[in-house]
Every structure is written in C-alpha cells, then in structure tokens.
Scaffold this motif. Sequence first.
Motif, PDB file in Angstrom:
ATOM      1  N   VAL A 190      16.109 -26.976  37.139  1.00  0.00           N
ATOM      2  CA  VAL A 190      15.414 -27.042  38.429  1.00  0.00           C
ATOM      3  C   VAL A 190      14.737 -25.705  38.718  1.00  0.00           C
ATOM      4  CG1 VAL A 190      15.851 -27.115  40.927  1.00  0.00           C
ATOM      5  CG2 VAL A 190      16.794 -28.887  39.432  1.00  0.00           C
ATOM      6  N   GLY A 191      13.530 -25.775  39.333  1.00  0.00           N
ATOM      7  CA  GLY A 191      12.804 -24.569  39.713  1.00  0.00           C
ATOM      8  C   GLY A 191      12.881 -24.252  41.194  1.00  0.00           C
ATOM      9  N   ASP A 192      13.015 -25.288  42.038  1.00  0.00           N
ATOM     10  CA  ASP A 192      13.113 -25.064  43.478  1.00  0.00           C
ATOM     11  C   ASP A 192      13.584 -26.359  44.132  1.00  0.00           C
ATOM     12  OD1 ASP A 192      12.993 -23.704  45.880  1.00  0.00           O
ATOM     13  OD2 ASP A 192      10.819 -23.923  46.128  1.00  0.00           O
ATOM     14  N   VAL A 193      14.151 -26.236  45.335  1.00  0.00           N
ATOM     15  CA  VAL A 193      14.591 -27.391  46.117  1.00  0.00           C
ATOM     16  C   VAL A 193      14.218 -27.165  47.579  1.00  0.00           C
ATOM     17  CG1 VAL A 193      16.482 -27.951  44.555  1.00  0.00           C
ATOM     18  CG2 VAL A 193      16.909 -26.456  46.509  1.00  0.00           C
ATOM     19  N   ALA A 194      14.018 -28.263  48.305  1.00  0.00           N
ATOM     20  CA  ALA A 194      13.727 -28.183  49.739  1.00  0.00           C
ATOM     21  C   ALA A 194      14.296 -29.416  50.420  1.00  0.00           C
ATOM     22  CB  ALA A 194      12.222 -28.082  49.988  1.00  0.00           C
ATOM     23  N   VAL A 195      14.992 -29.209  51.536  1.00  0.00           N
ATOM     24  CA  VAL A 195      15.644 -30.283  52.277  1.00  0.00           C
ATOM     25  C   VAL A 195      14.905 -30.538  53.577  1.00  0.00           C
ATOM     26  CG1 VAL A 195      17.794 -31.056  53.352  1.00  0.00           C
ATOM     27  CG2 VAL A 195      17.883 -29.606  51.319  1.00  0.00           C
ATOM     28  N   HIS A 196      14.731 -31.827  53.912  1.00  0.00           N
ATOM     29  CA  HIS A 196      14.183 -32.210  55.213  1.00  0.00           C
ATOM     30  C   HIS A 196      14.762 -33.566  55.583  1.00  0.00           C
ATOM     31  CE1 HIS A 196      11.350 -32.105  58.555  1.00  0.00           C
ATOM     32  NE2 HIS A 196      11.080 -33.376  58.305  1.00  0.00           N
ATOM     33  N   GLY A 197      15.479 -33.626  56.701  1.00  0.00           N
ATOM     34  CA  GLY A 197      16.136 -34.867  57.075  1.00  0.00           C
ATOM     35  C   GLY A 197      17.128 -35.286  56.010  1.00  0.00           C
ATOM     36  N   ASP A 198      17.047 -36.545  55.578  1.00  0.00           N
ATOM     37  CA  ASP A 198      17.959 -37.010  54.538  1.00  0.00           C
ATOM     38  C   ASP A 198      17.290 -37.032  53.161  1.00  0.00           C
ATOM     39  OD1 ASP A 198      16.253 -39.113  54.921  1.00  0.00           O
ATOM     40  OD2 ASP A 198      17.797 -40.608  55.368  1.00  0.00           O
ATOM     41  N   HIS A 199      16.209 -36.251  53.011  1.00  0.00           N
ATOM     42  CA  HIS A 199      15.502 -36.170  51.741  1.00  0.00           C
ATOM     43  C   HIS A 199      15.614 -34.767  51.141  1.00  0.00           C
ATOM     44  CE1 HIS A 199      13.538 -39.771  53.458  1.00  0.00           C
ATOM     45  NE2 HIS A 199      13.380 -40.126  52.193  1.00  0.00           N
ATOM     46  N   VAL A 200      15.601 -34.718  49.820  1.00  0.00           N
ATOM     47  CA  VAL A 200      15.553 -33.455  49.092  1.00  0.00           C
ATOM     48  C   VAL A 200      14.400 -33.535  48.095  1.00  0.00           C
ATOM     49  CG1 VAL A 200      16.754 -31.836  47.586  1.00  0.00           C
ATOM     50  CG2 VAL A 200      18.049 -33.143  49.291  1.00  0.00           C
ATOM     51  N   ALA A 201      13.483 -32.590  48.166  1.00  0.00           N
ATOM     52  CA  ALA A 201      12.393 -32.500  47.199  1.00  0.00           C
ATOM     53  C   ALA A 201      12.789 -31.498  46.124  1.00  0.00           C
ATOM     54  CB  ALA A 201      11.101 -32.068  47.883  1.00  0.00           C
ATOM     55  N   VAL A 202      12.466 -31.817  44.877  1.00  0.00           N
ATOM     56  CA  VAL A 202      12.891 -30.997  43.743  1.00  0.00           C
ATOM     57  C   VAL A 202      11.696 -30.718  42.840  1.00  0.00           C
ATOM     58  CG1 VAL A 202      14.445 -30.809  41.772  1.00  0.00           C
ATOM     59  CG2 VAL A 202      15.170 -32.086  43.800  1.00  0.00           C
ATOM     60  N   ALA A 203      11.499 -29.449  42.493  1.00  0.00           N
ATOM     61  CA  ALA A 203      10.566 -29.058  41.443  1.00  0.00           C
ATOM     62  C   ALA A 203      11.382 -28.916  40.163  1.00  0.00           C
ATOM     63  CB  ALA A 203       9.879 -27.744  41.796  1.00  0.00           C
ATOM     64  N   SER A 204      11.126 -29.771  39.201  1.00  0.00           N
ATOM     65  CA  SER A 204      11.949 -29.840  37.991  1.00  0.00           C
ATOM     66  C   SER A 204      11.355 -29.007  36.867  1.00  0.00           C
ATOM     67  CB  SER A 204      12.094 -31.296  37.528  1.00  0.00           C
ATOM     68  OG  SER A 204      12.648 -31.360  36.231  1.00  0.00           O
ATOM     69  N   HIS A 205      12.141 -28.060  36.362  1.00  0.00           N
ATOM     70  CA  HIS A 205      11.750 -27.328  35.162  1.00  0.00           C
ATOM     71  C   HIS A 205      12.045 -28.137  33.904  1.00  0.00           C
ATOM     72  CE1 HIS A 205      11.324 -22.841  36.469  1.00  0.00           C
ATOM     73  NE2 HIS A 205      10.615 -23.658  37.208  1.00  0.00           N
ATOM     74  N   ALA A 220       3.386 -26.101  32.100  1.00  0.00           N
ATOM     75  CA  ALA A 220       3.617 -25.050  33.102  1.00  0.00           C
ATOM     76  C   ALA A 220       4.780 -25.492  33.971  1.00  0.00           C
ATOM     77  CB  ALA A 220       2.369 -24.811  33.952  1.00  0.00           C
ATOM     78  N   TYR A 221       5.553 -24.536  34.441  1.00  0.00           N
ATOM     79  CA  TYR A 221       6.712 -24.859  35.269  1.00  0.00           C
ATOM     80  C   TYR A 221       6.312 -25.053  36.727  1.00  0.00           C
ATOM     81  CZ  TYR A 221       9.893 -23.486  31.487  1.00  0.00           C
ATOM     82  OH  TYR A 221      10.581 -23.408  30.307  1.00  0.00           O
ATOM     83  N   PRO A 222       6.799 -26.117  37.375  1.00  0.00           N
ATOM     84  CA  PRO A 222       6.703 -26.201  38.840  1.00  0.00           C
ATOM     85  C   PRO A 222       7.755 -25.268  39.444  1.00  0.00           C
ATOM     86  CG  PRO A 222       7.032 -28.375  37.803  1.00  0.00           C
ATOM     87  CD  PRO A 222       7.372 -27.334  36.793  1.00  0.00           C
ATOM     88  N   ASN A 223       7.306 -24.240  40.128  1.00  0.00           N
ATOM     89  CA  ASN A 223       8.215 -23.186  40.584  1.00  0.00           C
ATOM     90  C   ASN A 223       8.604 -23.274  42.051  1.00  0.00           C
ATOM     91  OD1 ASN A 223       8.405 -21.900  38.081  1.00  0.00           O
ATOM     92  ND2 ASN A 223       6.539 -20.703  38.458  1.00  0.00           N
ATOM     93  N   HIS A 224       7.822 -23.997  42.859  1.00  0.00           N
ATOM     94  CA  HIS A 224       8.086 -24.013  44.300  1.00  0.00           C
ATOM     95  C   HIS A 224       7.839 -25.406  44.872  1.00  0.00           C
ATOM     96  CE1 HIS A 224       8.294 -19.674  44.139  1.00  0.00           C
ATOM     97  NE2 HIS A 224       7.087 -19.649  43.589  1.00  0.00           N
ATOM     98  N   VAL A 225       8.599 -25.720  45.937  1.00  0.00           N
ATOM     99  CA  VAL A 225       8.397 -26.978  46.647  1.00  0.00           C
ATOM    100  C   VAL A 225       8.685 -26.762  48.124  1.00  0.00           C
ATOM    101  CG1 VAL A 225      10.783 -27.774  46.249  1.00  0.00           C
ATOM    102  CG2 VAL A 225       8.975 -29.441  46.710  1.00  0.00           C
TER     103      VAL A 225
END
Length: 453
Positions: free
Chosen positions: A253-268, A301-306
């Motif tokens: 994983v490159g980054d994670v972000a939480v909002h409500g009951d969802h989690v967004a993930v940038a996957s390396h 290329a790596y997704p580094n941020h979300v």
Amino acid sequence: MNAPPAHDTRRGRCVWLGEIEHARSRQLWSRSCVQAVADLLVVGRWDGRVTAFDRDSLDPRWTVDHHGRAVTMAPLSDRIVVGSRGDRGTIAAYDLDTGTQCWQYEAATDVGTATKDGIFALPYVVALESEPAASLTHDHGRVYAVAQRYERDGEHRRWQSVVLAFDADGTVDWRYETDASPIALSLGDRTAGAGSDEDGDGDGDGDAKPNTPLAVGYNRCLGDHDVGLVVLDADSGAVNWNWDPGTDGDRRVGDVAVHGDHVAVASHGDKCGYLLGPGGEERWRVPLATETDIEGETLYAYPNHVAIGDDHVAFVTGNTYAVESRETASRHPNEHQIAVFDTDGTARWTAEIRGYAHEIATTAASVVIPCAQNFRVRDPMTHGVRHFDLETGAGTVLETEGIATAVALESPSPSTSTAESDVNTIGAVEEPVEYHDGDHSYGEYALRTWVLE
C-alpha cells in the motif's frame, strides 16, 4: 486530461529557514513539514527547529529545538504535536501560544534504536493524526502516531513498527505493533455505533459506544505481518478488519484515506486505486499507472497518495520505473498525475502535476500538491505548488524556484469569504535543488505563502 493550469508567477511572501543540503536529481525523504493552525504557520525543519510564524506577517512567535529531524506534525487543540526522524524517534507536544513543551515520548522505546549509521536506520515517526476534544471526553483530544525502524544485515531486511494512541497529557492509551513498514495513517470520524449491539440490549439501535476507524497502510511486508491495510478501533487499538491487494512481492500500500464508512487505498502492489466499504468490501478498483509496454520496456508508476471526501476520491502517482531494471529513459503515460473519481468510480478528470509529490492536502473543494523534481526530466518548471478545483479540475500553478516539499492550507471564514475557492492561504516549504547534470542550483530553504484572491 484537463487543460494545462494557469501559472501564477508570483513567488509569494517568503521567510528564510536557514541552511540545508541541496537536494539532487532524485527526490529525498521528507525533510520538512508545515501546519496551519489558528493564526499560525508552524514549520518543522531538518535541523530539528520548530518555529511558529504569524500567518499574516510571517514574524516568528516562538522557536524550539525538537530532538531529531522534525518531519511530521499535527494540531491538537491548543497544542502542536511534532514527530521526528532521529535516534529516539521523539514525539512531543508544544503549547501553541508559547512553544513550551507539554510532554515528550520516545518511539525508540517500542521500535528499538539504530543498529547502523545512516538516516534509514534511525527510528522514524512516519505520520501523526489527531482527534479534537469536541468528539471526545478528553480536555485536549487525542493524538495517534505511527513509527518504524528499519535494519538490514546483508540480504536480510526487517522492520519494527508501532501505532500509538496518546491522551492529551502524553499517556499511551494503547499500542499496536507489527514487523512491517507503515507508510500512512488516516483517522475517520467518530460514529454513533448504529447497527451494533455492544450495549447488550439486543435492539441494535446505536446505543453502543462510538467507534472511530484508524486506518494504517503498510508499504513493505516481509515478516509475519502480511496485509497492506489494517483498520483499528481508535479507542482500543483492536483490529476491526484488514485488507490486502493480494499481489506477489512485499510491496502493498502507498496511502490510505478514511471518510465515513469508506476507506480509499492507493495500492503499490498492483498500481491501482481502490474504494473499500465496511469490513473491507471492495466497492471498485481503477487502474492508475499499471504495467504498460512502451518501446520494448514494461513501465509502471506507484500511486503514492489518496484523498477522499463526500463526493470524490483523488489519487496521485509518482515516478516511472521499468520492471526489469527500474531504470528507463521512457516515461509511463500516467506518471506524476492526479486522477479524480466520483464515489461510484466514474472518472471525473485527470491532470499532470509534472513533479514528485511528497504529500497532498485537501479541503472540501480543493486539492493542493507541492511538486518537487522529476528526476527523469530535471526541468525546473516542474517545481511549484499546484492547486486544483476538485469538481472541475481547473488549476493554478504557484511557482517556486526550488522544489516544493510540504504544504499547509488555511480556509477562509464562511461568514467573511467572497472567494470562489475554499482555500484562503497556502503555505509551502521550498527546498534548494541542484541537478547532477547541471551547473545551477535552484531555490532556497524557505517558507512561502500565497493569499488567494
């Protein structure tokens, strides 16, 4: 792809931060941080100094010497909490008005001390997240930290890491330890616990205690810990659920972000972006900078941020690499790009950011990205701060001579603002750079600010 953003040639107001070694063609690790809080811009420097500047005048209010390299920070009520890369992995809270230290903790207690010389062997506070007092019974809220230490003996590599929850007085409430390398920390909103029955009355009506998700992203998994995302209960440190891209190799994983009951993930692992629902249920997956054949090479290329909000998910990608050698003269078509999606996975817009992003910052309607060098292109026009409207993708480049490595945002008061943007002031740390194949250095070590019209 959106139209190229307009360039704002104003260099903003500036205050010099002292001396620092010039960056070279390849981006370095994080060396600085900045946070907008109250009427201040607080800057952490590579030499350990932390200074609170008046946001309007840029006059210094106070300066303290933080032990180690001050590389991450988070506001906590009337305090600022600072984390370092250094022999102790120091985490300390300072009074916002005076700079007086309120408490200090050494993460080396948990992850150990360096076994070799070198910056990568030092205990490192990777990220901090804070929960305000308004959502807690605590007087000053709570702060969460994730720290790690890396060691290598020949071909054997290993990490020790810990997630820590601190009360306002610096007391450790709980800790979660692993042998993987953490890269990101994201705290969700405190919920009412609806649908659960922890109160034992059998009605599932939300009488249960609130639950706050704390997502931890792990970049490298070489030991017993073998998942890229762990979502903890912020109150207890218990594991709520975990998730992994399920790819080969140790990168996850490159980054994670939480909002409500969802989690967004940038996957390396597979260079894709994900939106996960409760329990890790996969809502959608989008390719971001996946392996692509160009002129006989397979590039990625790596997704580094979300970042995630009410109606959007935004991903930012990094440098191009080749599968066989990692080195290449070609470029992946989606390198150094921001891609924004609706929460149902529909693509909204994309835009080039051109240089490496150490971090991103968002508000409800804006995303701001400090851009450093592109080591394959080495064009100083990549340097700067890019500001985008999340709805339309309309953008502006705030130019810097050196590389921009950290950014902070201050939003206008809703009752007084007439601006179209929900960002009033942008503060960014500029660092000097000198490319290996050039004879000129660009920029200086400085705090720059822009007031948006």
